[in-house]
Design a protein around this motif. Structure first.
Motif, short mmCIF file in Angstrom:
data_model
loop_
_atom_site.label_atom_id
_atom_site.label_comp_id
_atom_site.label_asym_id
_atom_site.label_seq_id
_atom_site.Cartn_x
_atom_site.Cartn_y
_atom_site.Cartn_z
N TRP A 96 0.84 -1.21 0.00
CA TRP A 96 0.00 0.00 0.00
C TRP A 96 0.87 1.26 0.00
O TRP A 96 0.63 2.20 -0.76
N HIS A 99 2.40 1.47 -3.56
CA HIS A 99 1.55 1.54 -4.77
C HIS A 99 0.08 1.75 -4.45
O HIS A 99 -0.76 0.96 -4.91
N PRO A 100 -0.28 2.80 -3.71
CA PRO A 100 -1.70 2.94 -3.33
C PRO A 100 -2.63 3.04 -4.54
O PRO A 100 -3.72 2.47 -4.53
N ARG A 101 -2.19 3.71 -5.58
CA ARG A 101 -3.07 3.91 -6.74
C ARG A 101 -3.30 2.64 -7.56
O ARG A 101 -4.34 2.48 -8.18
N GLU A 102 -2.32 1.75 -7.54
CA GLU A 102 -2.52 0.47 -8.23
C GLU A 102 -3.52 -0.38 -7.46
O GLU A 102 -4.31 -1.12 -8.03
N SER A 104 -5.88 0.82 -5.25
CA SER A 104 -7.18 1.47 -5.14
C SER A 104 -7.16 2.71 -6.05
O SER A 104 -6.80 3.80 -5.61
N PRO A 105 -7.54 2.53 -7.31
CA PRO A 105 -7.34 3.59 -8.31
C PRO A 105 -7.95 4.94 -7.95
O PRO A 105 -7.48 5.97 -8.40
N ARG A 106 -8.98 4.95 -7.12
CA ARG A 106 -9.62 6.24 -6.82
C ARG A 106 -9.17 6.82 -5.48
O ARG A 106 -9.74 7.81 -5.03
N THR A 107 -8.16 6.23 -4.86
CA THR A 107 -7.73 6.77 -3.57
C THR A 107 -7.07 8.14 -3.75
O THR A 107 -6.47 8.43 -4.80
N PRO A 110 -1.37 9.61 -3.01
CA PRO A 110 -0.55 9.53 -4.23
C PRO A 110 0.52 8.45 -4.13
O PRO A 110 0.93 8.07 -3.04
N ASN A 111 0.97 7.94 -5.28
CA ASN A 111 2.19 7.14 -5.33
C ASN A 111 3.35 8.10 -5.12
O ASN A 111 3.49 9.07 -5.87
#
Ligand code: HEC
Length: 132
Positions: A96, A99-102, A104-107, A110-111
């Motif tokens: 997490w 790579h948070p965006r990978e 959970s794309p709408r979080t 930021p990466n």
């Protein structure tokens, strides 16, 4: 007059089963211990400050980490989930952070280009925090 008895047990059992099911998605992963064996909490504390995580998160013990944009990260080893979607295991926490965006794309998180080693140290620090 007979009093109705409230039954909390079935719900608790369902929750436990859900968490177990999530945890079992981990491939070849030991059961969650909520410690990072090869992470260094002191380096993690410095890395959390360096990457600016505290602009959004409250993180006890980290310089200028009093953000209110995102959930506070105290007591993290006692949380059941990471960002409400991953079971809280060391590997998932590291993933997490990197790579948070990978995941959970709408979080809104930021990466930040966190390296594997820095994320490991950060996770070690976060797991060392008591709840406020
Ligand atoms: C721009 C703001 C922002 C920054 C900077 C940021 N985060 Fe986050 N973070 C968030 C948000 C928003 C969430 C909630 C995500 C969600 O639930 O989709 C979150 C969630 C998390 C979670 C899970 C929290 C929970 O309650 O389950 C962790 C752990 C985390 N961030 C760690 C970090 C670390 C470590 C850094 C620095 C490398 C960082 N964050 C930088 C906004 C940020």
């Amino acid at each position: 007059m007979e009093r109705l008895r409230r039954r909390g047990a079935p719900l608790a059992a369902l929750c436990a089963a859900g968490i177990a099911a999530l945890a079992s998605c981990e491939v070849g992963q030991a059961p969650p211990r909520r410690q990072v064996s090869d992470g260094d909490p002191d380096l993690g504390r410095a890395a959390l400050a360096r990457y600016g995580c505290g602009g959004c998160h409250l993180i006890p013990g980290v310089d200028r980490a009093a953000g209110r944009v995102a959930p506070p990260l105290d007591g993290f080893s006692q949380r059941a989930f990471v960002a409400g979607i991953l079971s809280n295991t060391p590997q998932n926490l590291i993933e997490w952070i990197r790579h948070p965006r990978e995941i959970s794309p709408r979080t809104a998180m930021p990466n930040l280009g966190v390296t594997e080693e820095d994320a490991r140290d950060m996770a070690a620090y976060l797991y060392s925090l008591d709840p406020r």
